[in-house]
Design an enzyme around this catalytic site. Structure first.
Site, PDB file in Angstrom:
ATOM      1  N   LYS A  22      16.117  73.309  27.915  1.00 55.27           N
ATOM      2  CA  LYS A  22      15.849  71.869  27.744  1.00 55.27           C
ATOM      3  C   LYS A  22      14.600  71.467  28.516  1.00 55.27           C
ATOM      4  O   LYS A  22      13.715  70.789  28.004  1.00 55.27           O
ATOM      5  CB  LYS A  22      17.023  71.026  28.234  1.00 55.27           C
ATOM      6  CG  LYS A  22      16.687  69.519  28.351  1.00 55.27           C
ATOM      7  CD  LYS A  22      17.848  68.715  28.885  1.00 55.27           C
ATOM      8  CE  LYS A  22      18.023  68.719  30.348  1.00 55.27           C
ATOM      9  NZ  LYS A  22      17.107  67.833  31.094  1.00 55.27           N
ATOM     10  N   ASN A  23      14.496  71.919  29.769  1.00 52.76           N
ATOM     11  CA  ASN A  23      13.414  71.459  30.643  1.00 52.76           C
ATOM     12  C   ASN A  23      12.074  72.125  30.387  1.00 52.76           C
ATOM     13  O   ASN A  23      11.093  71.826  31.061  1.00 52.76           O
ATOM     14  CB  ASN A  23      13.845  71.592  32.112  1.00 52.76           C
ATOM     15  CG  ASN A  23      14.920  70.574  32.434  1.00 52.76           C
ATOM     16  OD1 ASN A  23      15.178  69.659  31.645  1.00 52.76           O
ATOM     17  ND2 ASN A  23      15.574  70.734  33.570  1.00 52.76           N
ATOM     18  N   CYS A 126      17.922  56.697  38.114  1.00 55.63           N
ATOM     19  CA  CYS A 126      19.066  57.206  37.349  1.00 55.63           C
ATOM     20  C   CYS A 126      20.186  57.544  38.313  1.00 55.63           C
ATOM     21  O   CYS A 126      20.046  57.359  39.522  1.00 55.63           O
ATOM     22  CB  CYS A 126      18.653  58.411  36.503  1.00 55.63           C
ATOM     23  SG  CYS A 126      18.599  59.941  37.428  1.00 55.63           S
ATOM     24  N   ARG A 131      14.049  58.194  41.815  1.00 53.76           N
ATOM     25  CA  ARG A 131      13.098  58.970  40.997  1.00 53.76           C
ATOM     26  C   ARG A 131      11.816  58.210  40.679  1.00 53.76           C
ATOM     27  O   ARG A 131      11.523  57.925  39.517  1.00 53.76           O
ATOM     28  CB  ARG A 131      13.791  59.477  39.739  1.00 53.76           C
ATOM     29  CG  ARG A 131      15.080  60.242  40.067  1.00 53.76           C
ATOM     30  CD  ARG A 131      15.706  60.911  38.905  1.00 53.76           C
ATOM     31  NE  ARG A 131      14.903  62.023  38.440  1.00 53.76           N
ATOM     32  CZ  ARG A 131      15.276  62.803  37.421  1.00 53.76           C
ATOM     33  NH1 ARG A 131      16.423  62.538  36.814  1.00 53.76           N
ATOM     34  NH2 ARG A 131      14.550  63.803  37.008  1.00 53.76           N
ATOM     35  N   ASP A 316      19.808  71.843  40.001  1.00 56.86           N
ATOM     36  CA  ASP A 316      20.551  71.663  38.748  1.00 56.86           C
ATOM     37  C   ASP A 316      21.755  72.585  38.631  1.00 56.86           C
ATOM     38  O   ASP A 316      22.486  72.517  37.638  1.00 56.86           O
ATOM     39  CB  ASP A 316      19.618  71.868  37.551  1.00 56.86           C
ATOM     40  CG  ASP A 316      18.533  70.802  37.471  1.00 56.86           C
ATOM     41  OD1 ASP A 316      17.569  70.992  36.717  1.00 56.86           O
ATOM     42  OD2 ASP A 316      18.649  69.788  38.188  1.00 56.86           O
ATOM     43  N   ARG A 408      23.576  65.965  26.357  1.00 55.76           N
ATOM     44  CA  ARG A 408      22.142  65.833  26.631  1.00 55.76           C
ATOM     45  C   ARG A 408      21.507  67.189  26.938  1.00 55.76           C
ATOM     46  O   ARG A 408      20.339  67.407  26.684  1.00 55.76           O
ATOM     47  CB  ARG A 408      21.911  64.912  27.829  1.00 55.76           C
ATOM     48  CG  ARG A 408      22.353  63.469  27.611  1.00 55.76           C
ATOM     49  CD  ARG A 408      21.805  62.605  28.719  1.00 55.76           C
ATOM     50  NE  ARG A 408      20.357  62.788  28.822  1.00 55.76           N
ATOM     51  CZ  ARG A 408      19.639  62.293  29.842  1.00 55.76           C
ATOM     52  NH1 ARG A 408      20.248  61.634  30.815  1.00 55.76           N
ATOM     53  NH2 ARG A 408      18.333  62.476  29.887  1.00 55.76           N
TER      54      ARG A 408
HETATM   55  C1  EPZ Z   1      12.786  67.975  36.783  1.00 58.91           C
HETATM   56  O1  EPZ Z   1      12.911  66.589  37.109  1.00 58.91           O
HETATM   57  C2  EPZ Z   1      13.987  68.303  35.897  1.00 58.91           C
HETATM   58  N1  EPZ Z   1      13.941  67.492  34.701  1.00 58.91           N
HETATM   59  C3  EPZ Z   1      15.278  68.012  36.672  1.00 58.91           C
HETATM   60  O2  EPZ Z   1      16.382  68.411  35.878  1.00 58.91           O
HETATM   61  C4  EPZ Z   1      15.296  68.844  37.937  1.00 58.91           C
HETATM   62  O3  EPZ Z   1      16.424  68.510  38.689  1.00 58.91           O
HETATM   63  C5  EPZ Z   1      14.019  68.557  38.767  1.00 58.91           C
HETATM   64  O4  EPZ Z   1      12.839  68.780  37.981  1.00 58.91           O
HETATM   65  C6  EPZ Z   1      13.928  69.448  39.997  1.00 58.91           C
HETATM   66  O5  EPZ Z   1      13.977  70.775  39.647  1.00 58.91           O
HETATM   67  C7  EPZ Z   1      13.205  67.929  33.647  1.00 58.91           C
HETATM   68  O6  EPZ Z   1      12.543  68.937  33.675  1.00 58.91           O
HETATM   69  C8  EPZ Z   1      13.248  67.079  32.411  1.00 58.91           C
HETATM   70  P1  EPZ Z   1      10.637  66.305  40.357  1.00 58.91           P
HETATM   71  P2  EPZ Z   1      11.648  65.820  37.737  1.00 58.91           P
HETATM   72  O7  EPZ Z   1       9.439  65.534  39.906  1.00 58.91           O
HETATM   73  O8  EPZ Z   1      10.438  66.432  37.205  1.00 58.91           O
HETATM   74  C9  EPZ Z   1      10.558  63.031  43.878  1.00 58.91           C
HETATM   75  C10 EPZ Z   1      18.384  68.163  34.673  1.00 58.91           C
HETATM   76  O9  EPZ Z   1      19.552  68.097  35.093  1.00 58.91           O
HETATM   77  N2  EPZ Z   1       9.370  62.460  43.190  1.00 58.91           N
HETATM   78  O10 EPZ Z   1      10.415  67.716  40.715  1.00 58.91           O
HETATM   79  O11 EPZ Z   1      11.836  64.381  37.567  1.00 58.91           O
HETATM   80  C11 EPZ Z   1      11.824  62.880  43.037  1.00 58.91           C
HETATM   81  O12 EPZ Z   1      12.399  61.614  43.186  1.00 58.91           O
HETATM   82  C12 EPZ Z   1      17.264  67.387  35.398  1.00 58.91           C
HETATM   83  O13 EPZ Z   1      18.031  68.841  33.698  1.00 58.91           O
HETATM   84  C13 EPZ Z   1       8.673  61.453  43.836  1.00 58.91           C
HETATM   85  O14 EPZ Z   1       9.012  61.050  44.951  1.00 58.91           O
HETATM   86  O15 EPZ Z   1      11.810  66.212  39.286  1.00 58.91           O
HETATM   87  C14 EPZ Z   1      12.685  64.016  43.579  1.00 58.91           C
HETATM   88  O16 EPZ Z   1      13.312  63.589  44.747  1.00 58.91           O
HETATM   89  C15 EPZ Z   1      17.796  66.477  36.460  1.00 58.91           C
HETATM   90  N3  EPZ Z   1       7.602  60.909  43.200  1.00 58.91           N
HETATM   91  C16 EPZ Z   1      11.653  65.091  43.885  1.00 58.91           C
HETATM   92  O17 EPZ Z   1      10.388  64.443  44.009  1.00 58.91           O
HETATM   93  C17 EPZ Z   1       7.182  61.346  41.966  1.00 58.91           C
HETATM   94  O18 EPZ Z   1       6.223  60.820  41.413  1.00 58.91           O
HETATM   95  C18 EPZ Z   1      11.544  66.176  42.814  1.00 58.91           C
HETATM   96  O19 EPZ Z   1      11.306  65.520  41.584  1.00 58.91           O
HETATM   97  C19 EPZ Z   1       7.903  62.395  41.331  1.00 58.91           C
HETATM   98  C20 EPZ Z   1       9.001  62.938  41.978  1.00 58.91           C
END
Ligand code: EPZ
Length: 429
Positions: A22-23, A126, A131, A316, A408
């Site tokens: 998915k990701n 969410c 996020r 995850d 999802r």
């Molecule tokens: C991706 O989310 C995945 N989603 C998530 O999977 C996964 O948990 C996550 O990466 C971490 O591996 C998809 O690929 C669609 P991040 P993403 O940007 O990209 C903070 C699932 O269950 N952050 O690496 O949104 C954020 O809040 C989902 O399939 C900021 O502060 O994760 C988090 O605490 C859930 N500012 C951390 O960084 C930003 O601009 C990591 O987020 C962006 C992120």
């Protein structure tokens, strides 16, 4: 609303086909906006998030065709999707669509890179955390986009095109890295990304973009260099197998006992999780077909883990591991460092009789001899599957409510488990 009913206690035996990730699929579909030619994606999973993204891309003008079944295809074969963004007719991604699926915010990168403008609704928080998207915005500003926030929308402009630059992420972010890589692919000049995310899905997207004519090196490491090009072309790409789906079924087998081959899985995509499973007492081995997981009779041992960006233990799989540790002989500790609110499953697991104590970002799990089936509520994608894993080992009946969360991110979950002997059905009401 559909529910899933499970009667626990059945060991799992057989083969489970692993779907495309998915990701990886979501950013790959979004990458189709970068070219006016056709991108063909193979091994695309049938998921609610994929359908939702098709609607969002369609709103921008992308034609999407999914091939029908071919002779010899079984019902688990991934889809072949043809995406053609010949003309982008709208550079706005509306709140109604983006609010349903956060990753759709990432369309901002190819839209501003190719069209010089994008107006995308803020995704909002969410169940698992606030996020924010500040690091995605920072990356686009480093590529000389002008960013305004107006009425809940992020408006990005680069009338003269994006320009290569230095992007140094203060923390590892998957979404930030995807955004930077896609945008920089069409920027003029060189972009260097430091402290980039190293997730396999990043490398898979970069691999596809290079097939489309991009010049990306270092994807999968923390330093990525992109030589921008004026135009990208069409390509064919097969989506990487889903390491989170793989880890989830591996945990399910370790929980229920049995012996299963995860067909099409690649161990190197989730080595840290497989190492933890072996520590916990499961037999884990790579085979020509994929990964074999077995546990027969041996008890489960407690573990200590902290979730980290790749190659560390994935957040995850945190909920799934917690469900497994509720049956370990002893006390485990799980620390969640990626998302600030990713313990929604703790109260639901307690309904089975699990003993879990939360202290800030650390959960202490005291293993119990038996779990008892119960009615439980899914709260988010990964939390919901941890309830299924608990239900597989619990005595009696479990009813999982709100399974739309599962749909999802897990393709045909109950079919894949039932074919290995689980007593699990979907109940439509
Ligand atoms: C991706 O989310 C995945 N989603 C998530 O999977 C996964 O948990 C996550 O990466 C971490 O591996 C998809 O690929 C669609 P991040 P993403 O940007 O990209 C903070 C699932 O269950 N952050 O690496 O949104 C954020 O809040 C989902 O399939 C900021 O502060 O994760 C988090 O605490 C859930 N500012 C951390 O960084 C930003 O601009 C990591 O987020 C962006 C992120």
């Amino acid at each position: 609303m559909d529910r899933i009913r499970i009667v626990g206690g059945q060991p799992l035996h057989g083969t489970i086909p692993i779907s495309g990730a998915k990701n990886a699929t979501l950013p790959l579909m979004i990458a189709s906006l970068l070219t006016d030619q056709t991108l063909i994606l193979d091994n695309v999973p049938r998921l609610a998030d994929v359908v939702q993204l098709q609607r969002i891309l369609g709103n921008h003008g992308v034609d999407i065709m999914t091939s029908g079944k071919r002779p010899g295809d079984d019902e688990y074969k991934g889809q072949t999707m043809h995406l053609s963004a010949t003309r982008i007719v709208d550079t706005t991604a509306p709140y109604e669509l983006v609010s349903k699926m956060r990753a759709s915010f990432w369309v901002i990168a190819p839209l501003v890179a190719r069209m010089g403008e994008a107006r995308v609704s803020m995704p909002g928080g969410c169940a698992i955390g606030t996020r924010p998207v500040d690091l995605l915005i920072m990356a686009l500003e480093r590529l000389s986009a002008r960013i305004d926030v107006d009425g809940g929308y992020v408006v990005a402009r680069a009338p003269d095109g994006l320009k290569g630059g230095e992007i140094n992420f203060p923390k590892v972010t998957v979404s930030g890295t995807h955004t930077a890589v896609m945008a920089a692919s069409l920027a003029s000049g060189t972009t260097v990304i430091e402290n980039a995310a190293r997730e396999p899905e990043i490398a898979d997207v970069a691999d596809c973009l290079n097939k489309m004519g991009a010049r990306i090196s270092g994807a999968g490491t923390s330093r990525i260099v992109i030589e921008g090009v004026a135009k990208l072309h069409g390509a064919w790409h097969k989506v990487v197998p889903d390491r989170i789906e793989t880890g989830t079924y591996a945990m399910a087998v370790a929980m229920s006992g049995g012996d299963v081959v995860l067909d099409g899985a690649r161990p190197e995509l989730l080595q840290s999780a497989l190492d933890v499973l072996a520590l916990a007492g499961a037999e884990v081995s790579a085979t020509n077909q994929g990964i074999r997981i077995a546990r027969n009779g041996a008890g489960l041992r407690p573990v200590e883990i902290t979730t980290e960006p790749f190659p560390g233990f994935p957040t995850d799989l945190q909920a799934q591991l917690m469900a497994l540790m509720t049956r370990a002989k002893g006390t485990s500790h799980i620390t969640e460092t990626i998302f600030e609110n990713r313990f929604m499953h703790v109260q639901e697991l307690a309904r089975f009789g699990a003993r879990i104590h939360l202290d800030g970002e650390t959960a202490t799990i005291e293993g119990v001899d038996r779990l008892k089936g119960a009615p439980v509520m899914a709260t988010d994608l990964r939390a919901s599957v941890s309830l299924v894993i608990a239900g597989l080992a619990a005595e009696g009946e479990t009813m999982v409510n709100r399974v739309y969360h599962l749909d999802r991110g897990f393709e045909r979950l109950e079919d894949k488990l039932a074919r290995c002997g689980a007593d699990i059905v979907r109940v439509s009401s």
